[in-house]
Design a protein around this motif. Structure first.
Motif, PDB file in Angstrom:
ATOM      1  N   VAL A 134       0.882  -1.198   0.107  1.00  0.00           N
ATOM      2  CA  VAL A 134       0.040   0.132   0.008  1.00  0.00           C
ATOM      3  C   VAL A 134       0.908   1.252   0.090  1.00  0.00           C
ATOM      4  N   LEU A 135       1.839   1.087   0.714  1.00  0.00           N
ATOM      5  CA  LEU A 135       2.651   2.588   0.995  1.00  0.00           C
ATOM      6  C   LEU A 135       3.488   2.752  -0.459  1.00  0.00           C
ATOM      7  N   ALA A 136       4.033   1.610  -0.731  1.00  0.00           N
ATOM      8  CA  ALA A 136       4.806   1.783  -2.166  1.00  0.00           C
ATOM      9  C   ALA A 136       3.945   2.372  -3.106  1.00  0.00           C
ATOM     10  N   GLY A 137       2.903   1.707  -3.367  1.00  0.00           N
ATOM     11  CA  GLY A 137       1.892   1.939  -4.442  1.00  0.00           C
ATOM     12  C   GLY A 137       1.707   3.421  -4.239  1.00  0.00           C
ATOM     13  N   MET A 138       1.288   4.062  -3.073  1.00  0.00           N
ATOM     14  CA  MET A 138       0.975   5.380  -2.756  1.00  0.00           C
ATOM     15  C   MET A 138       2.184   6.221  -3.058  1.00  0.00           C
ATOM     16  N   ALA A 139       3.436   5.823  -2.348  1.00  0.00           N
ATOM     17  CA  ALA A 139       4.589   6.495  -2.969  1.00  0.00           C
ATOM     18  C   ALA A 139       4.598   6.838  -4.499  1.00  0.00           C
ATOM     19  N   ALA A 140       4.457   5.759  -5.097  1.00  0.00           N
ATOM     20  CA  ALA A 140       4.623   5.600  -6.606  1.00  0.00           C
ATOM     21  C   ALA A 140       3.724   6.575  -7.327  1.00  0.00           C
ATOM     22  N   ILE A 141       2.380   6.749  -6.866  1.00  0.00           N
ATOM     23  CA  ILE A 141       1.512   7.386  -7.386  1.00  0.00           C
ATOM     24  C   ILE A 141       1.844   8.987  -6.997  1.00  0.00           C
ATOM     25  N   ILE A 142       2.218   9.328  -5.790  1.00  0.00           N
ATOM     26  CA  ILE A 142       2.541  10.689  -5.420  1.00  0.00           C
ATOM     27  C   ILE A 142       3.613  11.386  -6.111  1.00  0.00           C
ATOM     28  N   TYR A 143       4.652  10.372  -6.352  1.00  0.00           N
ATOM     29  CA  TYR A 143       5.971  10.955  -6.896  1.00  0.00           C
ATOM     30  C   TYR A 143       5.387  11.053  -8.368  1.00  0.00           C
ATOM     31  N   SER A 144       4.941  10.338  -8.972  1.00  0.00           N
ATOM     32  CA  SER A 144       4.644  10.255 -10.547  1.00  0.00           C
ATOM     33  C   SER A 144       3.582  11.512 -10.716  1.00  0.00           C
ATOM     34  N   CYS A 145       2.763  12.020 -10.053  1.00  0.00           N
ATOM     35  CA  CYS A 145       2.183  13.060 -10.039  1.00  0.00           C
ATOM     36  C   CYS A 145       2.896  14.129  -9.950  1.00  0.00           C
ATOM     37  N   ALA A 146       3.871  14.248  -8.946  1.00  0.00           N
ATOM     38  CA  ALA A 146       4.877  15.465  -8.835  1.00  0.00           C
ATOM     39  C   ALA A 146       5.643  15.517 -10.150  1.00  0.00           C
ATOM     40  N   TYR A 147       6.189  14.460 -10.543  1.00  0.00           N
ATOM     41  CA  TYR A 147       6.824  14.444 -11.646  1.00  0.00           C
ATOM     42  C   TYR A 147       6.105  15.290 -13.020  1.00  0.00           C
ATOM     43  N   GLY A 148       5.063  14.673 -12.889  1.00  0.00           N
ATOM     44  CA  GLY A 148       3.961  15.154 -14.050  1.00  0.00           C
ATOM     45  C   GLY A 148       3.842  16.619 -13.991  1.00  0.00           C
ATOM     46  N   TYR A 149       3.616  16.937 -12.929  1.00  0.00           N
ATOM     47  CA  TYR A 149       3.219  18.374 -12.456  1.00  0.00           C
ATOM     48  C   TYR A 149       4.535  19.249 -12.895  1.00  0.00           C
ATOM     49  N   THR A 150       5.723  18.878 -12.318  1.00  0.00           N
ATOM     50  CA  THR A 150       6.769  19.931 -12.571  1.00  0.00           C
ATOM     51  C   THR A 150       7.068  19.856 -14.197  1.00  0.00           C
TER      52      THR A 150
END
Lengths: 397, 302, 265
Positions: free
Chosen positions: B71-87
């Motif tokens: 669960v945590l790894a999945g969430m981290a993956a999502i959060i970071y991908s979103c951050a990269y996409g945003y940036t």
């Protein structure tokens, strides 16, 4: 913006990037030994770097916005003016010619080979420049035509013993044929779609070369491709290298000459008009289909010829030399050099190929720098290093 | 005819299609809103997978239970991908909002190159093994020769994501704003919609689904590599175009068609030319029906 | 005398939308004709049908370049735009479509594309015929710019010109194609009264000295009334009136279309 606001923005940027790059830059997982390497120094690097870079970024963006409000000048930059001055151009050409002729005798065989490679990319860049820079057709699979030229020489030689000099024009013509083959179905396509289809086309050619073993010998490629002969005389490795160098130089000169003529002609102007406004150019009598196909065919021809030369220089070819990366590199030379500008593309090609060679230590950073440079150029200097200059005409009453 | 083999291929294709769909959604949503083919989207998927791997390895080594890690790894993956996409959008695309299409396209290519090599340099060029985060479902055992547990997980996750996305687009304020902006940017701005925010949100949502796809497939196949975004990205892009770029149901449809085609082709004919297939599809579709299966035709106003 | 352009019962459907409904129009040699109507009436669509951007769903478009009785009548429905231009119909655009990368002179030189023929071989070898063709193109373009009054901008990038000059440049470019009929789409749009007056003189000069007929879409009524010999009025794709400026000025149907109410004539 006040200093305090600047500071705040930079700090936010710095923290953001430290967060963003944390997993990938800081944590290095070793799945074999089950250890983690915490590279905190990277985080410091990112933090400090992004702090200053973000300030620079905002500054440059602001300058760009202000620059846009001034009129777009037809005025010439220093280099462009220099190139047009007859007094400079003539002795300049003489000097370059002398340096070129003496080059392989002064420098080692290794250096000459590098320069030969660079010059092959100059030809490729100039060819792609016709398609993208002049006609505005974004072609992403250009390496496919390069492959057509190389493989046509290799296979013709293998099966029928065709020599270099005969293969050279054949490679060009075959490539032109493929150019039309690609161009015909995509005539109606707009920018992005055209780019993707040409990318797909390039990949299809590569994959076919890789998998159709009976035809192209697959990933192992074709060996023992003969170097160009000179009246049947036996030549040493050294002499052949010099010989090939001169051949490529001649090809470059030929390319520059022909493309310059094409650019400043009725056809060249039609290409630029088509790039600017397809509908208006049709309204002025330009046949969209014929003009685009001409661009595809002529652009591909140079890649084909360059391919033949490349095969004879390396004596061994396989699909790995004709991937999307090659297409991207050639694209970069045009984009960075200056779309439509012959001098610009030459400069771009030489820079992109020679610089990494002479900076071997930084070799692993080559691709990432390419990527960054592409983005930065598009934002800050879309015209390229040496922007294209329109011809002015003299009219006597 | 071997019915069991057929169903295996059917579900295999369905699974493939699901992954492609998760990635294709990002392409199609971004294209719908700013008419850009985000070449670097595949890299978001790759970064999601890498982040998942890194976080899950760290957490596992710290002794966390498997479920929590997943669960945590999945969430981290999502959060970071979103951050990269945003940036990514802020750096490489926003400054080029009014530039010619060619410029943005090249910038996207540059960003793709940059991110691939960023991960390559900061991590490794090796293929890293990805732990299987997906638990084996006991109740499913009798059917697992047709559809394995991980495949079941992928399918059900994709369905959940689709439902959530549809709810987002149809019923939330930001979803409506996205639809409005993709139809007419200027009008949306005049109506008070913050276009910049909407565009960022689009990138973020698209990145999230790609990240989910990245973690799922990495867990399923068992290994990741900095280059994985490229080929998956191209295929997902083909799927989006096939279904009609700009259309969300189209992306799903195109992805399923591509997934099934690849699965049946490699299952019954040959696995040699598997990748070629996607490109041929791409070329043929764009030539004969550029608007895709469900897409809207573009009429140019003179 | 035959009309140089004759449009019979032209209809243009876009899917379910009927943009042009059964419109007739004819232009005699040397005439200046105007096509007016409220926004969205289908005027630019009409131009697009004539110039080949669209193919009319029904109807015929005939041209007869010299208008003489025994001259041929040619049907040009559905011909590609570049062919239509080569037949002698040139146009300008409602939203200026100049070639932004090119200089003013080069924009006009592109107009000469339709009347020249040098190809790849000519470009590379630059034989005698190509060279003289290039010289012709440069001279002709320069002369046209002089006539239009833009010769001081010759080497300037077209995008840098002031707005009124850009509109005139479009006309100069169209003239370079040696047309017998010039279609002008809102040439006065965005011009101030001074510029409009100069445009009026220019259009008259073109007709008088070159013998080129003019079909003009315009919203500036003063210009329309001053220049035109015949006016067609369209609304919702249908022709609602046809006549001299005087007749149109007092036509109640026309007034209603523009103002939306009955006016006692």
């Amino acid at each position: 913006m006040t200093a305090k606001q600047e500071l705040k923005k930079s700090i936010i940027a710095s923290v953001w990037f430290m967060f963003l790059t944390f997993p990938i830059m800081v944590i290095k997982v070793n799945t074999v030994t089950h250890t983690i390497d915490w590279r905190w120094h990277n985080m410091a690097l990112v933090g400090i770097g992004s702090f200053f870079l973000s300030m620079l970024w905002r500054y440059l963006l602001k300058k760009k916005e202000e620059g846009g409000k001034k009129e777009k000048k037809a005025g010439l930059s220093f280099i462009q003016r220099l190139l047009q001055e007859k007094q400079f151009a003539l002795p300049g050409i003489v000097i370059i010619s002398i340096i070129t002729i003496l080059f392989p005798h002064i420098f080692s065989m290794y250096q000459t080979n590098i320069m030969t490679s660079a010059l092959i990319f100059v030809v490729l860049g100039l060819g792609l420049n016709i398609v993208i820079g002049l006609a505005g057709l974004l072609v992403l699979g250009y390496a496919a035509f390069f492959a057509v030229g190389a493989y046509s020489y290799a296979l013709l030689n293998l099966h029928y013993g065709v020599g270099f000099w005969v293969a050279l024009p054949i490679g060009g013509i075959l490539a032109a044929f493929f150019g039309i083959l690609l161009g015909y179905p995509v005539l109606r396509l707009r920018g992005d779609y055209l780019a993707i289809v040409t990318l797909g086309f390039g990949e299809i050619i590569r994959l076919v070369l890789e998998n159709w073993n009976e035809f192209s010998f697959g990933p192992s490629g074709i060996k023992n491709i003969p170097k160009p002969g000179f009246l049947g005389i036996e030549m040493s490795m050294q002499t052949t290298t010099i010989y090939v160098f001169y051949i490529v130089v001649l090809l470059v000169v030929f390319t520059i000459f022909v493309i310059n003529r094409l650019k400043n002609s009725r056809i060249g102007r039609a290409w630029t008009a088509l790039k600017d406004d397809e509908i208006a150019s049709q309204a002025m009598g330009i046949d969209k289909a014929k003009t685009k196909l001409r661009a595809f065919a002529l652009g591909a021809t140079w890649a084909g010829m360059a391919g033949v030369v490349f095969a004879s220089k390396t004596t061994f070819i396989n699909p790995a030399s004709f991937t999307l990366w090659e297409s991207v590199i050639i694209l970069c030379t045009v984009v960075l050099g200056g779309m439509g500008s012959i001098a610009g593309v030459i400069a771009g090609a030489l820079l992109l190929i020679l610089l990494p060679e002479y900076m071997r230590d930084f070799g692993e950073f080559r691709m990432i720098t390419f990527g960054a440079v592409l983005i930065l150029m598009m934002i800050f200097r879309p015209g390229g290093m040496i922007e294209d200059v329109r011809k002015t005409y003299k009219f006597e009453k | 005819m071997d019915f069991e083999y057929f169903t295996q291929l059917f579900f295999g294709g369905l699974t493939r299609g699901s992954i492609y769909a998760l990635i294709a959604l990002g392409y199609t949503m971004v294209y719908g809103i700013i008419e850009l083919i985000n070449f670097a989207h595949g890299e978001i998927y790759m970064i999601g997978a890498f982040t998942g791997l890194i976080i899950s390895t760290v957490l596992t080594m710290m002794g966390m239970p498997a479920i929590a890690v997943m669960v945590l790894a999945g969430m981290a993956a999502i959060i970071y991908s979103c951050a990269y996409g945003y940036t990514m959008e802020k750096i490489a695309y926003k400054p080029l909002r009014n530039a010619p299409r060619l410029s943005v396209l090249i910038s996207a290519i540059g960003m793709s190159l940059f991110l691939q090599n960023y991960v390559l340099l900061a991590q490794t060029s090796d293929f890293l093994p990805f732990p299987s985060l997906v638990p084996e479902f006991e109740f499913w055992e009798p059917y697992s020769h047709i559809l394995t547990s991980p495949e079941l997980m992928i399918l059900s996750t994709t369905v959940v994501v689709m439902i959530l996305l549809t709810i987002l687009i149809k019923f939330t304020k930001i979803g409506k704003a996205m639809r409005a902006t993709s139809q007419d940017k200027m009008m949306a701005a005049l109506l008070g919609i913050n276009v910049d925010q909407v565009i960022s949100a689009t990138f973020v949502v698209g990145s999230a689904t790609a990240a989910i796809g990245g973690v799922l497939i990495a867990s399923h196949i068992g290994q990741i590599n900095f280059y994985m975004g490229f080929i998956a990205g191209i295929k997902a892009f083909v799927a989006a175009v096939l279904g009609g770029i700009g259309s969300i149901p189209g992306a799903v449809l195109g992805a399923l068609v591509l997934g099934w085609t690849e699965s049946f082709f490699t299952g019954y004919i040959s696995s040699d030319y598997e990748d070629v297939f996607a490109f041929i599809f791409l070329v043929v579709i764009l030539i004969f029906r550029p608007s895709g299966i469900l897409g809207r035709s573009q009429i140019q106003k003179v | 005398m035959k009309p140089i352009l004759e449009v019979k019962s032209m209809t243009m459907d876009f899917g379910g939308l009927r943009a042009i409904d059964n419109v007739d129009l004819s232009i005699e040699k040397g005439q200046i004709v105007a096509l007016i109507g409220p926004n969205g009436a289908g005027k630019t669509t009409f131009f697009n049908c004539i110039t080949g951007i669209y193919t009319p769903t029904h109807g015929d478009i005939y041209i007869s370049p010299n208008g003489s009785e025994d001259g041929k009548n040619e049907r040009i429905n559905g011909l590609k735009p570049n062919i239509v231009t080569r037949k002698g119909l040139a146009r300008t655009f409602q939203n200026i479509r100049l070639f932004t990368s090119m200089t003013v002179l080069e924009n006009v030189m592109i107009g000469c594309h339709a009347i020249t023929k040098a190809g790849i071989m000519g470009a590379i070898f630059r034989g005698a015929s190509t060279k003289s063709e290039e010289k012709l193109i440069v001279e002709k373009s320069y002369l046209i710019l002089e006539k239009i009054g833009l010769s001081k901008y010759v080497d300037e990038l077209a995008v840098n010109l002031p707005y009124g000059a850009q509109r005139r440049l479009e006309i100069a470019r169209a003239l370079a194609t040696d047309p017998f009929l010039l279609l002008l789409d809102e040439p006065a749009a965005g011009m101030n009264p001074q510029e409009t007056m100069e445009l009026d003189e220019l259009i008259l000069k073109i007709r008088n000295s070159e013998g080129i007929s003019i079909l003009l879409i315009e919203h500036d009524m003063k210009l329309v009334m001053s220049l035109s010999e015949k006016i067609y009025v369209v609304d919702y794709g249908k022709k609602i009136a046809e006549g001299t400026p005087e007749e149109i000025r007092h036509n109640p149907v026309v007034i209603k279309a523009y103002l939306g109410e009955e006016v006692d004539a």
